[in-house]
Scaffold this motif. Structure first.
Motif, PDB file in Angstrom:
ATOM      1  N   UNK A  87     -19.325  -0.917   7.777  1.00 44.59           N
ATOM      2  CA  UNK A  87     -19.342  -0.153   9.024  1.00 44.59           C
ATOM      3  C   UNK A  87     -18.662   1.204   8.894  1.00 44.59           C
ATOM      4  N   UNK A  88     -18.261   1.553   7.675  1.00 43.30           N
ATOM      5  CA  UNK A  88     -17.792   2.911   7.444  1.00 43.30           C
ATOM      6  C   UNK A  88     -16.300   3.100   7.306  1.00 43.30           C
ATOM      7  N   UNK A  89     -15.533   2.013   7.115  1.00 40.23           N
ATOM      8  CA  UNK A  89     -14.101   2.167   6.896  1.00 40.23           C
ATOM      9  C   UNK A  89     -13.852   2.897   5.577  1.00 40.23           C
ATOM     10  N   UNK A  90     -12.800   3.731   5.555  1.00 40.40           N
ATOM     11  CA  UNK A  90     -12.459   4.450   4.327  1.00 40.40           C
ATOM     12  C   UNK A  90     -11.958   3.470   3.265  1.00 40.40           C
ATOM     13  N   UNK A  91     -11.147   2.500   3.683  1.00 41.42           N
ATOM     14  CA  UNK A  91     -10.595   1.514   2.754  1.00 41.42           C
ATOM     15  C   UNK A  91     -10.160   0.286   3.544  1.00 41.42           C
ATOM     16  N   UNK A  92      -9.920  -0.816   2.810  1.00 38.69           N
ATOM     17  CA  UNK A  92      -9.502  -2.074   3.414  1.00 38.69           C
ATOM     18  C   UNK A  92      -8.333  -2.611   2.598  1.00 38.69           C
ATOM     19  N   UNK A  93      -7.190  -2.843   3.253  1.00 36.10           N
ATOM     20  CA  UNK A  93      -5.991  -3.306   2.560  1.00 36.10           C
ATOM     21  C   UNK A  93      -5.530  -4.642   3.134  1.00 36.10           C
ATOM     22  N   UNK A  94      -5.007  -5.496   2.251  1.00 35.65           N
ATOM     23  CA  UNK A  94      -4.488  -6.789   2.695  1.00 35.65           C
ATOM     24  C   UNK A  94      -3.014  -6.681   3.050  1.00 35.65           C
ATOM     25  N   UNK A  95      -2.612  -7.427   4.088  1.00 39.12           N
ATOM     26  CA  UNK A  95      -1.199  -7.531   4.451  1.00 39.12           C
ATOM     27  C   UNK A  95      -0.628  -8.789   3.809  1.00 39.12           C
ATOM     28  N   UNK A  96       0.603  -8.743   3.340  1.00 38.66           N
ATOM     29  CA  UNK A  96       1.493  -7.566   3.294  1.00 38.66           C
ATOM     30  C   UNK A  96       1.036  -6.558   2.244  1.00 38.66           C
ATOM     31  N   UNK A  97       1.084  -5.287   2.592  1.00 42.17           N
ATOM     32  CA  UNK A  97       0.568  -4.236   1.710  1.00 42.17           C
ATOM     33  C   UNK A  97       1.571  -3.908   0.608  1.00 42.17           C
ATOM     34  N   UNK A  98       1.039  -3.689  -0.579  1.00 41.62           N
ATOM     35  CA  UNK A  98       1.857  -3.128  -1.640  1.00 41.62           C
ATOM     36  C   UNK A  98       2.186  -1.694  -1.249  1.00 41.62           C
ATOM     37  N   UNK A  99       3.460  -1.314  -1.175  1.00 47.20           N
ATOM     38  CA  UNK A  99       3.828   0.032  -0.697  1.00 47.20           C
ATOM     39  C   UNK A  99       3.150   1.157  -1.456  1.00 47.20           C
ATOM     40  N   UNK A 100       3.086   1.037  -2.779  1.00 45.02           N
ATOM     41  CA  UNK A 100       2.462   2.105  -3.568  1.00 45.02           C
ATOM     42  C   UNK A 100       0.975   2.234  -3.263  1.00 45.02           C
ATOM     43  N   UNK A 101       0.301   1.069  -3.128  1.00 45.70           N
ATOM     44  CA  UNK A 101      -1.134   1.097  -2.818  1.00 45.70           C
ATOM     45  C   UNK A 101      -1.377   1.677  -1.435  1.00 45.70           C
TER      46      UNK A 101
END
Length: 402
Positions: free
Chosen positions: A94-108
């Motif tokens: 649907x056009x998201x720039x990126x998808x991150x999982x929680x808890x997020x790695x701070x650097x990522x």
């Protein structure tokens, strides 16, 4: 201006994400829900959006859809629980720039936000450059008409555009004060910044502050400035972040009755009067031909001929609604709802299709391209409304105020 608009309903998670970003020298504006974030989702948003997917009420996918309609180039980064692959697939499709999982790695997290922010800044810079390039002939391109009055109006608008300071635009209803304000903005040193339009009667303290923030670096256009509550008028004379463009249908000589003197005399410095159609009848055939061609293009029907006797009647008309009334007349003429001497009328199916399309266009324009509001206005289910838009080749984002 903020780098990140962060939407997360869990306050603890939100604070943790905010801290990670701020430690990386990224500025953050926080919101606990879609409703709290929605006013900040604009085409001129200088940052990127970072949002949780699963939130009460309107979720992250709803937010993504709204953001994409407001500005398809606005980067939206979605967050979800660990291992939620279907959500990730849906978000990216649907056009998201990126998808991150929680808890997020701070650097990522920081790296993803910085990449999105770099793209956003490049997009806005390209728009600013394009706007500056296109602004040079905006007066001739947007303010049509060949009469001496129209030429004088274009000359005045060009001079006012090059100047600095607040502007008062006045003319009868339907003369196009909003269009003139937009041209002034395009011709100004602020052309690369946002052009924010608001109706003064609808403003309260919060919405005025929001409008001033959104217009920073650009222009704020207040329509019907005479109805701006007196309690808010003191906020405008000291404002330096945005250039104030104000419009009224009243005689400027009567504005001191409703405006604070400081605001009135600031607006009085640069004044633009838009003549009515009655004052420039020679422009009426030119404008009618333009509106007629536009209506036929929207309805996907041939442009009918306009016989000489019709042009004479147009020039003799009162046109109390000015350009708006002429535009409506052109739309009816295009659809065969006005008599066309010597011109075959369109068939019923073609005319009904044109009527439906014109209603959709008018409703989208009235609601500034907000699809949900337009669908409610027409009492149509959301899917039915979008099906009709697709059938007529219409996109809500083409009717938003930018």
């Amino acid at each position: 201006m903020s780098d990140v608009l962060l939407i997360e309903d869990d306050a603890h998670v939100r604070e943790a994400l905010c801290q990670t970003l701020e430690l990386a020298d990224l500025s953050v504006v926080q919101a606990g829900s879609f409703l709290a974030a929605e006013p900040r989702l604009t085409r001129d948003l200088a940052g990127v959006v970072l949002s949780d997917v699963r939130m009460p009420g309107r979720d992250g996918f709803h937010l993504l859809g709204v953001a994409r309609r407001v500005d398809p180039d606005l980067p939206v980064i979605l967050l979800t629980g660990e291992g939620d692959v279907p959500s990730a697939v849906r978000g990216m499709s649907e056009g998201a720039f990126a998808f991150l999982e929680k808890p997020c790695d701070p650097d990522a997290l920081v790296d993803t936000v910085r990449r999105a922010l770099s793209l956003r800044r490049a997009t806005l810079e390209a728009r600013r450059a394009r706007g500056a390039q296109e602004g040079g002939d905006a007066a001739a391109r947007i303010l049509r008409g060949t009469s001496p009055q129209s030429q004088a109006l274009r000359d005045t608008v060009r001079a006012v555009g090059r100047a600095a300071g607040p502007v008062l635009i006045h003319g009868e209803p339907g003369t196009g004060t909003s269009k003139v304000a937009e041209v002034i903005h395009l011709l100004s040193a602020r052309a690369g910044g946002p052009f924010v339009k608001r109706a003064a009667p609808a403003l309260d303290a919060a919405s005025l502050e929001e409008a001033l923030r959104l217009a920073e670096g650009g222009s704020l256009f207040l329509d019907h400035v005479e109805a701006l509550p007196r309690g808010l008028q003191h906020r405008l004379p000291e404002e330096e972040g945005a250039r104030l463009l104000a419009a009224t249908n009243r005689d400027p000589a009567t504005l001191l009755d409703v405006l604070e003197p400081d605001l009135f005399y600031r607006l009085e410095g640069l004044r633009v009067h838009i003549p009515s159609l009655r004052d420039r009848p020679g422009d009426i055939p030119v404008l009618f031909a333009h509106y007629l061609a536009s209506a036929c293009e929207q309805a996907d029907i041939p442009v009918p001929t306009v016989p000489p006797e019709m042009q004479a009647r147009l020039m003799a008309g009162e046109w109390r609604g000015n350009a708006r009334a002429l535009m409506n007349h052109a739309m009816r003429y295009a659809m065969g709802l006005e008599e066309r001497t010597g011109t075959p009328r369109a068939g019923l199916a073609e005319r009904m299709r044109a009527v439906e399309r014109s209603i959709l266009v008018e409703t989208l324009e009235r609601h500034g391209g907000q699809a949900s509001a337009a669908a409610r206005d027409l009492d149509l289910p959301r899917k039915t409304f979008y099906d009709k838009l697709a059938r007529h080749g219409l996109k809500p984002e083409d009717y938003r105020d930018e």
